[in-house]
Scaffold this active site. Structure first.
Site, PDB file in Angstrom:
ATOM      1  N   ASP A   1     -48.991  20.506 -19.957  1.00  0.00           N
ATOM      2  CA  ASP A   1     -48.364  20.692 -21.277  1.00  0.00           C
ATOM      3  C   ASP A   1     -48.391  22.144 -21.751  1.00  0.00           C
ATOM      4  OD1 ASP A   1     -48.064  17.929 -21.251  1.00  0.00           O
ATOM      5  OD2 ASP A   1     -50.049  17.636 -22.163  1.00  0.00           O
ATOM      6  N   ARG A   2     -48.471  23.063 -20.817  1.00  0.00           N
ATOM      7  CA  ARG A   2     -48.465  24.499 -21.133  1.00  0.00           C
ATOM      8  C   ARG A   2     -49.704  24.949 -21.910  1.00  0.00           C
ATOM      9  NH1 ARG A   2     -45.233  23.995 -17.596  1.00  0.00           N
ATOM     10  NH2 ARG A   2     -43.049  24.631 -17.635  1.00  0.00           N
TER      11      ARG A   2
END
Ligand SMILES: Cc1cc2nc3c(=O)[nH]c(=O)nc-3n(C[C@H](O)[C@H](O)[C@H](O)COP(=O)(O)O)c2cc1C
Length: 214
Positions: free
Chosen positions: A192-193
């Site tokens: 999710d970065r």
């Protein structure tokens, strides 16, 4: 680009984590651990690194070079001393290097000042290179504009004859540089970065360890 939808290219990073409790407090050792893993998992040039330099005109320039040695004194690479990068290093010793180890989902940034390695160290590395590479180092005025491919092929053929059965000495225009770090950042891709980023900043003679927002 018409047929490649770049906005749809999306990869999740989920292989590893990086935490304050798992890292070594010496950034050189931390680099060594990651580099050893990169040599095992990266195929085939884990020692390829981007080198960014900035000359007197404040315009940055970046290119790949190969890491040829490293220890607590820094990161060593070899090049032509009259190339564009060398002109910039002479004007401004501040530089940055970057490793991207795709399979491990890792990036390492290192910043610091560049100095020349000793002539003895450059001689020692030069002597290990294959003769053909030695000849290329002698004939190529790296980063100069040349007429065409034939120009350099002709120089090579001439030099091959000249140096046949002779020891090839390092030209003074070729040698090593050492980047002496003041900053390291170890980046581990996460889902999710929300990546892990840990930096080591040299404050006087100690390394201050800090986590950065992804
Ligand atoms: C994977 C890779 C490794 C390279 N390694 C070196 C190197 O160790 N030394 C070098 O001078 N150039 C190396 N090059 C070529 C440089 O990227 C660059 O073209 C050259 O050094 C001239 O750069 P400059 O004009 O900015 O000085 C490498 C290129 C690649 C793609």
């Amino acid at each position: 680009m018409d047929n490649i939808q770049l906005s749809k290219l999306r990869k999740e990073y989920k292989r590893h984590t990086l935490s304050e409790s798992s890292i070594d407090h010496n950034p050189f050792l931390q680099f060594k651990f990651w580099f050893e893993e990169a040599i095992i998992y990266e195929n085939p040039e884990a020692n390829a690194m981007a080198l960014a330099t900035v000359g007197i005109d404040n315009k940055p320039s970046v290119r790949m070079v190969l890491l040829k040695d490293f220890d607590n004194n820094g990161f060593v690479f070899y090049t032509n001393y009259q190339s564009k990068k060398s002109r910039q290093i002479l004007q401004n010793p501040n530089a940055a290097i970057l490793f991207f180890w795709q399979k491990l989902e890792r990036q390492v940034r290192v910043e610091g000042e560049i100095i020349k390695v000793s002539a003895e160290a450059s001689d020692a590395y030069f002597s290990e290179r294959p003769d053909a590479s030695k000849i290329s180092a002698i004939i190529s005025e790296q980063s100069q504009v040349i007429e065409n491919r034939q120009f350099i092929e002709d120089l090579k053929n001439k030099a091959e004859k000249e140096y046949k059965n002779k020891a090839i000495k390092r030209p003074s225009t070729w040698g090593g540089y050492r980047l002496k770090p003041v900053l390291f950042e170890f980046w581990q891709g996460r889902p999710d970065r929300l990546h892990d980023r840990i930096q080591y900043r040299k404050v006087r003679n100690t390394w201050k360890i800090e986590r950065l927002a992804p």
